[in-house]
Design an enzyme around this catalytic site. Sequence first.
Site, PDB file in Angstrom:
ATOM      1  N   TYR A 141      35.203  32.170  36.855  1.00  0.00           N
ATOM      2  CA  TYR A 141      34.913  30.967  37.297  1.00  0.00           C
ATOM      3  C   TYR A 141      34.492  29.636  36.834  1.00  0.00           C
ATOM      4  O   TYR A 141      35.179  28.691  37.032  1.00  0.00           O
ATOM      5  CB  TYR A 141      33.703  31.305  38.437  1.00  0.00           C
ATOM      6  CG  TYR A 141      33.329  30.383  39.637  1.00  0.00           C
ATOM      7  CD1 TYR A 141      34.216  30.209  40.612  1.00  0.00           C
ATOM      8  CD2 TYR A 141      32.354  29.754  39.545  1.00  0.00           C
ATOM      9  CE1 TYR A 141      34.045  29.319  41.545  1.00  0.00           C
ATOM     10  CE2 TYR A 141      31.868  28.656  40.625  1.00  0.00           C
ATOM     11  CZ  TYR A 141      32.945  28.813  41.485  1.00  0.00           C
ATOM     12  OH  TYR A 141      32.608  27.539  42.699  1.00  0.00           O
ATOM     13  N   SER A 151      35.662  39.066  36.400  1.00  0.00           N
ATOM     14  CA  SER A 151      35.031  38.179  37.258  1.00  0.00           C
ATOM     15  C   SER A 151      35.960  37.445  38.317  1.00  0.00           C
ATOM     16  O   SER A 151      36.971  38.384  38.837  1.00  0.00           O
ATOM     17  CB  SER A 151      33.982  37.194  36.643  1.00  0.00           C
ATOM     18  OG  SER A 151      33.268  36.781  37.566  1.00  0.00           O
ATOM     19  N   GLN A 152      36.013  36.255  38.504  1.00  0.00           N
ATOM     20  CA  GLN A 152      37.201  35.555  38.832  1.00  0.00           C
ATOM     21  C   GLN A 152      38.499  35.944  38.404  1.00  0.00           C
ATOM     22  O   GLN A 152      39.382  36.074  39.225  1.00  0.00           O
ATOM     23  CB  GLN A 152      37.226  33.925  39.123  1.00  0.00           C
ATOM     24  CG  GLN A 152      38.378  33.304  39.674  1.00  0.00           C
ATOM     25  CD  GLN A 152      38.150  31.857  39.529  1.00  0.00           C
ATOM     26  OE1 GLN A 152      37.672  30.976  40.363  1.00  0.00           O
ATOM     27  NE2 GLN A 152      38.623  31.283  38.567  1.00  0.00           N
ATOM     28  N   ASP A 166      25.014  44.453  38.587  1.00  0.00           N
ATOM     29  CA  ASP A 166      25.714  42.972  38.450  1.00  0.00           C
ATOM     30  C   ASP A 166      24.981  42.188  39.481  1.00  0.00           C
ATOM     31  O   ASP A 166      25.342  42.232  40.775  1.00  0.00           O
ATOM     32  CB  ASP A 166      27.191  43.111  38.550  1.00  0.00           C
ATOM     33  CG  ASP A 166      28.017  41.956  38.274  1.00  0.00           C
ATOM     34  OD1 ASP A 166      27.416  40.819  38.435  1.00  0.00           O
ATOM     35  OD2 ASP A 166      29.254  42.110  38.228  1.00  0.00           O
ATOM     36  N   HIS A 197      26.981  41.603  34.823  1.00  0.00           N
ATOM     37  CA  HIS A 197      28.078  41.038  34.980  1.00  0.00           C
ATOM     38  C   HIS A 197      29.040  41.415  33.667  1.00  0.00           C
ATOM     39  O   HIS A 197      30.250  40.999  33.704  1.00  0.00           O
ATOM     40  CB  HIS A 197      28.087  39.574  35.343  1.00  0.00           C
ATOM     41  CG  HIS A 197      29.290  38.990  36.024  1.00  0.00           C
ATOM     42  ND1 HIS A 197      29.938  39.541  36.920  1.00  0.00           N
ATOM     43  CD2 HIS A 197      30.099  37.790  35.645  1.00  0.00           C
ATOM     44  CE1 HIS A 197      31.075  38.764  37.351  1.00  0.00           C
ATOM     45  NE2 HIS A 197      31.231  37.689  36.481  1.00  0.00           N
TER      46      HIS A 197
END
Lengths: 313, 288
Positions: free
Chosen positions: A88, A171-172, A258, A288
């Site tokens: 992100y 993640s993203q 996370d 994360h």
Amino acid sequence: MTSRDPSEFVSSVRKPDDFDEYWQATEAETLAVPLNPRLQPVPLRSTPDVEVFEARYDSYGGLEIAGWYCRPRNFEGQLPGYLFVPGYVSEPKLPTDLAMRGYAAFSAAPRNKLRSNGVFNPGYPGLLTHNIDKRTEYGYRGFYMDAIRAFDFLSGLDEVDSSRICVQGGSQGGALTLLVASLRADQVACASAGAPYLCSMMDSASLTRSYPYEEINDFLRLHPDREDAVRDALDLHDIHNFVDRIECPIIVNIGLMDDVCPPETGFAVFSQIGSQDKKLYTYEDCAHDSGSGVGHDKVMQSFLDGHLNPVAL
Amino acid sequence: MNEYWTPRVDAARNAAMGDVSIEDLPIRSNETSNAYSVRFNGVGDYPLYAYLHVPKTDGPHVPIFQAPGYGSVVAVPPFERRSTYVVLALCHRGQRLSNSRYSAAYPGLLTDGLPGEDSYVWGDIVSDCITAVQILLQQPNIDTSRLAITGGDLAYITASLTDGVHALQTGALMFADIDHRTKGDPDYPLAEFNDFKRSHAESWDEARATLANFDPAELADGVDANKVLFSTGAGEKAYYDQLANRLPGETTVNVNLGKGHLDHITQEDWLADACGVNKGPAHYPWSS
């Protein structure tokens, strides 16, 4: 703190009736924009072993999107392709390490990332809630298409073996990996998604107070009357609703603590993945980082290399 | 402080005497803290932005300068920090929200302006941090005797150039041991140094002299924080042990486990203990 078993979580995401129609139309609109792929050598970042290029292509809405492309300087025949999709807030990596492993590697910078933010630039925080209560104008509509066209860019290169292309990100990037593996299900050879974001988005906002999902809580705190509209827009863009299309071998890794992308949502999206060849790696006491500090990177490398057979430099 | 830093620190402190605009930022305020947008000029009248978060509980509060990391985005500070500390999170020149005149490139920022001492952009970036700390210390209802600074290189360097720092939480320093760590094929951002060496071989000696101004070992004498935490990987522990031995304060070198949740708890617990406060509420698993 309460006792919990994130694997038992049931997502509240629903699939809108017009989901498939909406994305078919979005993709058709995107494909109507010629890709217009461009590569410009970057001598400063190139080495005796790896050539680096600045990449540009056109995407949804006619926006120009950037990326980095790296390949071994010397190779024979065609190379396996490696699409890296970014997180992100981080800038897309310059994937010289992947070229050293023998890949033709593309690292995409979808809209809002530096070099792709001349027109669309809601910032960070900002992207997650950009037009979040306007279902067809939500910021991720075009962003998703930028990732799809990044795959098309890579698969269209002469030196890339289009039958041997993987997608990977965390993640993203994990979300975009699942997206590309869904919408290019007949072309992606294998995929690795870490700590996938943009899954069960409304649930995530209630499970954590960490950004980026906290952006949703921030928005609803100021605009509580918009909750139904927000849920509607997010359901239309939730990765959870794409992944039953995935056919390729795929691994997913999550951290069981996370706070950024709650593991509940990772379990939920994994259960929806259509591929029969799928494996979930869970890491206790990881957040994360989702196992990257305790050896998952090697697991991932072995999985992808095992399917694509790159010749390392 | 040496010839390089003395005039820069003076200029940075003077910049903090200029106008400072502090506006409510309702979108980032919540049930435990208020958020503000802080705008001020750094050296060279460069317009800068910072987030300021103030707990809704009674003060005085411990002030934290959350130094910017290496990337275009400065994150809103974590929930538990905003609930407990007065936190200033600066966007240095070139980062988003402070990029009206100059936009940093990634990769690129680490070598931007090398080889010259005056042209290397990191001198001004450090100045931005020093100005921001002074603005943080101007805020009401804080305990200035417990100033904490957290982050990577910019935390360490700022602490070295700022008097009266109580706690410094840092690690993963990019400017540490450059000659050794740039051997082979390091990842970015360190690889930027090798890109520079390869393309400007004749200028590397001058660049290396400029970079010495940012070398943690060269700056160690200025780090007089009462308490210091270095968080590091096992492979770099020896370097940080050596550095720790040179600091007068109570210094801990903690080897990360590679498990983000536990490592985060270690760091936040250390910060709370060092500052004498109760740690803020956990934000995951969250039970509202």
